[in-house]
Write a protein that holds these residues in place. Structure first.
Motif, PDB file in Angstrom:
ATOM      1  N   PRO A 175     -19.221 -62.929  76.573  1.00 26.87           N
ATOM      2  CA  PRO A 175     -19.145 -62.071  75.391  1.00 26.87           C
ATOM      3  C   PRO A 175     -17.757 -62.137  74.749  1.00 26.87           C
ATOM      4  O   PRO A 175     -16.758 -62.317  75.425  1.00 26.87           O
ATOM      5  N   ARG A 211     -15.267 -59.984  72.081  1.00 26.42           N
ATOM      6  CA  ARG A 211     -15.085 -58.695  71.416  1.00 26.42           C
ATOM      7  C   ARG A 211     -14.502 -58.916  70.034  1.00 26.42           C
ATOM      8  O   ARG A 211     -13.530 -59.635  69.873  1.00 26.42           O
ATOM      9  N   ARG A 220     -13.245 -56.692  66.665  1.00 21.09           N
ATOM     10  CA  ARG A 220     -12.932 -55.355  66.183  1.00 21.09           C
ATOM     11  C   ARG A 220     -12.552 -55.458  64.719  1.00 21.09           C
ATOM     12  O   ARG A 220     -11.705 -56.251  64.342  1.00 21.09           O
ATOM     13  N   THR A 269     -11.915 -58.791  60.535  1.00 16.61           N
ATOM     14  CA  THR A 269     -11.209 -58.334  61.726  1.00 16.61           C
ATOM     15  C   THR A 269      -9.891 -57.675  61.367  1.00 16.61           C
ATOM     16  O   THR A 269      -9.418 -57.787  60.233  1.00 16.61           O
TER      17      THR A 269
END
Length: 68
Positions: A36, A38, A40, A55
């Motif tokens: 995975p 991440r 943000r 982002t």
């Protein structure tokens, strides 16, 4: 007697081979999954199969959504 012993060894080898190679084990299926990542940021747009995110670093990232 030798034939029974050879048959027993062969049967044991055939039955344990899938376990030894990892076939049929849940860990084998999970190892094919990508790690995975991440992300943000803020969602800029979305469609049927993807999200577009700006982002915090200023990059635009497209995220593919899985079916289901």
């Amino acid at each position: 007697m030798l034939q029974k012993r050879v048959s027993a060894i062969l049967a044991a080898a055939v039955l344990t081979m899938p376990l030894a190679t990892g076939i049929g084990s849940p860990a084998y299926a999970q190892s094919a999954m990508p790690e995975p990542v991440r992300v943000r940021g803020a969602i800029v747009s979305f469609g049927d199969q993807a999200l577009r995110v700006n982002t915090r670093e200023g990059q635009t990232v497209d995220i593919a959504l899985s079916q289901g």
